[in-house]
Design a protein around this motif. Structure first.
Motif, PDB file in Angstrom:
ATOM      1  N   VAL A  34       0.852  -1.195   0.000  1.00  9.89           N
ATOM      2  CA  VAL A  34       0.000   0.000   0.000  1.00  9.89           C
ATOM      3  C   VAL A  34       0.885   1.242   0.000  1.00  9.89           C
ATOM      4  N   ASP A  35       0.545   2.207  -0.831  1.00  6.85           N
ATOM      5  CA  ASP A  35       1.204   3.516  -0.801  1.00  6.85           C
ATOM      6  C   ASP A  35       0.664   4.257   0.425  1.00  6.85           C
ATOM      7  N   THR A  36       1.513   4.410   1.440  1.00 11.70           N
ATOM      8  CA  THR A  36       1.047   4.960   2.719  1.00 11.70           C
ATOM      9  C   THR A  36       0.520   6.378   2.579  1.00 11.70           C
ATOM     10  N   ASP A  37       1.218   7.220   1.837  1.00  9.48           N
ATOM     11  CA  ASP A  37       0.750   8.599   1.653  1.00  9.48           C
ATOM     12  C   ASP A  37      -0.617   8.626   0.985  1.00  9.48           C
ATOM     13  N   ALA A  38      -0.791   7.745   0.008  1.00  8.81           N
ATOM     14  CA  ALA A  38      -2.084   7.677  -0.677  1.00  8.81           C
ATOM     15  C   ALA A  38      -3.168   7.183   0.275  1.00  8.81           C
ATOM     16  N   LEU A  39      -2.823   6.255   1.162  1.00  5.49           N
ATOM     17  CA  LEU A  39      -3.788   5.765   2.145  1.00  5.49           C
ATOM     18  C   LEU A  39      -4.220   6.880   3.089  1.00  5.49           C
ATOM     19  N   VAL A  40      -3.266   7.663   3.572  1.00  3.20           N
ATOM     20  CA  VAL A  40      -3.604   8.784   4.457  1.00  3.20           C
ATOM     21  C   VAL A  40      -4.525   9.770   3.743  1.00  3.20           C
ATOM     22  N   ASP A  41      -4.193  10.077   2.494  1.00  2.98           N
ATOM     23  CA  ASP A  41      -5.046  10.989   1.708  1.00  2.98           C
ATOM     24  C   ASP A  41      -6.448  10.404   1.528  1.00  2.98           C
ATOM     25  N   ALA A  42      -6.520   9.099   1.260  1.00  2.06           N
ATOM     26  CA  ALA A  42      -7.811   8.448   1.041  1.00  2.06           C
ATOM     27  C   ALA A  42      -8.671   8.499   2.305  1.00  2.06           C
ATOM     28  N   LEU A  43      -8.044   8.311   3.460  1.00  2.00           N
ATOM     29  CA  LEU A  43      -8.783   8.382   4.724  1.00  2.00           C
ATOM     30  C   LEU A  43      -9.243   9.800   5.016  1.00  2.00           C
ATOM     31  N   ARG A  44      -8.370  10.761   4.771  1.00  2.00           N
ATOM     32  CA  ARG A  44      -8.732  12.156   5.014  1.00  2.00           C
ATOM     33  C   ARG A  44      -9.826  12.633   4.071  1.00  2.00           C
ATOM     34  N   SER A  45      -9.845  12.076   2.861  1.00  2.00           N
ATOM     35  CA  SER A  45     -10.800  12.514   1.845  1.00  2.00           C
ATOM     36  C   SER A  45     -12.051  11.646   1.798  1.00  2.00           C
ATOM     37  N   SER A  46     -12.132  10.650   2.716  1.00  2.00           N
ATOM     38  CA  SER A  46     -13.273   9.728   2.769  1.00  2.00           C
ATOM     39  C   SER A  46     -13.447   8.953   1.473  1.00  2.00           C
ATOM     40  N   TRP A  47     -12.312   8.612   0.834  1.00  2.00           N
ATOM     41  CA  TRP A  47     -12.368   7.773  -0.357  1.00  2.00           C
ATOM     42  C   TRP A  47     -12.635   6.320   0.000  1.00  2.00           C
ATOM     43  N   ILE A  48     -12.331   5.922   1.248  1.00  2.00           N
ATOM     44  CA  ILE A  48     -12.650   4.594   1.741  1.00  2.00           C
ATOM     45  C   ILE A  48     -13.272   4.729   3.133  1.00  2.00           C
ATOM     46  N   ARG A  49     -13.950   3.660   3.595  1.00  2.00           N
ATOM     47  CA  ARG A  49     -14.633   3.703   4.885  1.00  2.00           C
ATOM     48  C   ARG A  49     -13.679   3.498   6.047  1.00  2.00           C
ATOM     49  N   GLY A  50     -12.604   2.751   5.821  1.00  2.00           N
ATOM     50  CA  GLY A  50     -11.675   2.506   6.910  1.00  2.00           C
ATOM     51  C   GLY A  50     -10.612   1.513   6.501  1.00  2.00           C
ATOM     52  N   ALA A  51      -9.712   1.208   7.428  1.00  2.00           N
ATOM     53  CA  ALA A  51      -8.618   0.285   7.147  1.00  2.00           C
ATOM     54  C   ALA A  51      -8.219  -0.457   8.410  1.00  2.00           C
ATOM     55  N   SER A  52      -7.914  -1.740   8.241  1.00  2.00           N
ATOM     56  CA  SER A  52      -7.342  -2.559   9.298  1.00  2.00           C
ATOM     57  C   SER A  52      -5.932  -2.924   8.849  1.00  2.00           C
ATOM     58  N   LEU A  53      -4.939  -2.471   9.595  1.00  2.00           N
ATOM     59  CA  LEU A  53      -3.542  -2.604   9.173  1.00  2.00           C
ATOM     60  C   LEU A  53      -2.762  -3.430  10.191  1.00  2.00           C
ATOM     61  N   ASP A  54      -2.366  -4.619   9.789  1.00  2.00           N
ATOM     62  CA  ASP A  54      -1.463  -5.402  10.638  1.00  2.00           C
ATOM     63  C   ASP A  54      -0.017  -5.128  10.254  1.00  2.00           C
ATOM     64  N   VAL A  55       0.179  -4.551   9.092  1.00  2.00           N
ATOM     65  CA  VAL A  55       1.507  -4.182   8.591  1.00  2.00           C
ATOM     66  C   VAL A  55       1.442  -2.754   8.073  1.00  2.00           C
ATOM     67  N   THR A  56       2.547  -2.040   8.163  1.00  2.00           N
ATOM     68  CA  THR A  56       2.586  -0.649   7.732  1.00  2.00           C
ATOM     69  C   THR A  56       3.903  -0.362   7.031  1.00  2.00           C
ATOM     70  N   ASP A  57       3.955   0.771   6.398  1.00  2.00           N
ATOM     71  CA  ASP A  57       5.180   1.270   5.780  1.00  2.00           C
ATOM     72  C   ASP A  57       5.282   2.759   6.114  1.00  2.00           C
ATOM     73  N   PRO A  58       6.203   3.152   7.023  1.00  2.00           N
ATOM     74  CA  PRO A  58       7.256   2.330   7.624  1.00  2.00           C
ATOM     75  C   PRO A  58       6.728   1.442   8.743  1.00  2.00           C
ATOM     76  N   GLU A  59       7.576   0.493   9.138  1.00  2.00           N
ATOM     77  CA  GLU A  59       7.257  -0.413  10.232  1.00  2.00           C
ATOM     78  C   GLU A  59       8.497  -0.620  11.095  1.00  2.00           C
ATOM     79  N   PRO A  60       8.374  -0.432  12.407  1.00  2.00           N
ATOM     80  CA  PRO A  60       7.193  -0.015  13.172  1.00  2.00           C
ATOM     81  C   PRO A  60       6.719   1.386  12.784  1.00  2.00           C
ATOM     82  N   LEU A  61       5.451   1.620  12.986  1.00  2.00           N
ATOM     83  CA  LEU A  61       4.870   2.910  12.647  1.00  2.00           C
ATOM     84  C   LEU A  61       5.297   3.943  13.688  1.00  2.00           C
ATOM     85  N   PRO A  62       5.936   5.033  13.265  1.00  2.00           N
ATOM     86  CA  PRO A  62       6.397   6.057  14.228  1.00  2.00           C
ATOM     87  C   PRO A  62       5.244   6.631  15.045  1.00  2.00           C
ATOM     88  N   GLU A  63       5.545   7.010  16.281  1.00  2.00           N
ATOM     89  CA  GLU A  63       4.512   7.535  17.174  1.00  2.00           C
ATOM     90  C   GLU A  63       3.820   8.767  16.599  1.00  2.00           C
TER      91      GLU A  63
END
Length: 323
Positions: free
Chosen positions: A242-271
């Protein structure tokens, strides 16, 4: 070390999921009572034992350790993925490599179903209102009749599909060779109009594929725009799929309803990462693979391969990756 001292199976010292590696060695001993299974518990013990060992198993095999392995014929990787191994060196030396494919099917399959049901019945909203002691109804969804697209039809994708059967959903599978078919109602490839059409029809998108050149960045800004705004993303593959920046934009823009992430980029996810702040994002710390039965399932595979190795079937091992 004399031939009599050479173990039938050498277990390297690195464990996984916080479970002592001794449990893996014990599980192998239970399944191979007529074999000697040695656990190398220190770096010095590893370097000494691997010099003569023919069948070695472990999570990793570094180049410096491989360099002193004079007689190794098989390395049974205790992970499903083998991209972290020195595969070129192993292949050059003609060493057979196997992986732990199939070990994670039940537990990751259950993790995915749990994530889907959380967003379907919106348990996260109910939990938030419970914390506030707030008795107020909220809208929910129904999984029955939904379309679930599963990207990757290996052991994990197949396990997810099997566990979805009682829910009355339509399933679309995505694989490199769609002509092979699969356990889903429909199978498409990674590229072209068929994949885009699948995204447009998807209610729940499950990523369960390996990270390759083709899958890196597969779910990008264009993919999020193609999805219906009610789509939920579930990623149990690898973060960079997943393109993380695109995912953040999609969530902010309500392009998707939500996400369940067991893995991320970067990982570990910074605080400080914004993904932590979304109420419609579920984050687990690469935890879908955890199961108390990991070493038992792994030992089943490896013990069978030890028997095949004993019979001379070094080119017919279960889960063989190389050669």
């Amino acid at each position: 070390m004399s031939d009599a001292d050479v173990p039938d199976v050498l277990v390297l010292r690195k464990g996984t999921h916080g479970t002592p590696i001794e449990q893996y060695a014990d599980a192998l001993r239970d399944r191979l009572p007529d074999h000697s299974v040695e656990l190398a518990r220190t770096p010095a013990e590893e370097r000494e034992a691997i010099r003569t060992a023919r069948f070695t198993t472990g999570m990793t095999l570094e180049d410096d350790l491989l360099d002193v392995a004079e007689n190794i014929d098989v390395f049974a990787c205790a992970y499903a993925g083998t991209g972290h191994l020195p595969l070129d060196s192993l292949e050059k030396r003609g060493i057979a490599v196997t992986n732990a494919s199939g070990v994670h099917g039940p537990n990751i399959g259950e993790h995915v179903i749990g994530a889907i049901l959380q967003f379907t019945r919106r348990f996260h909203v109910g939990a938030r209102r419970q914390r506030r002691r707030e008795w107020r109804h909220y809208k929910a969804y129904e999984l029955h009749g939904s379309t679930v697209t599963i990207v990757g039809l290996g052991a994990i994708g197949t396990a997810v599909c099997k566990r979805l059967e009682p829910f009355g959903v339509e399933t679309i599978g995505v694989r490199y060779t769609p002509e092979k078919g699969g356990p889903t109602d429909e199978v498409v490839g990674f590229e072209g109009d068929a994949f885009d059409d699948a995204l447009a029809r998807t209610d729940y998108l499950v990523l369960a594929c390996p990270l390759t050149e083709m899958t890196r960045g597969l779910i990008d800004a264009d993919a999020f725009v193609t999805m219906d705004p009610e789509t939920v993303l579930v990623n149990v593959a690898r973060g960079p799929v997943v393109d993380t920046d695109a995912l953040v934009d999609a969530l902010r823009s309500s392009w998707i309803r939500g996400a369940s992430l067991d893995v991320t980029d970067p990982e570990p996810l910074p605080e400080s990462h914004p993904l932590w702040t979304f109420e419609n994002v579920q984050i687990t710390p690469h935890n879908a693979g955890h199961t108390p039965k990991y070493y038992d399932r792994l030992a089943d595979i490896v013990a069978e391969n030890v028997r095949r190795f004993d019979d001379g079937d070094v080119d017919d091992l279960e889960n063989q990756v190389l050669p």
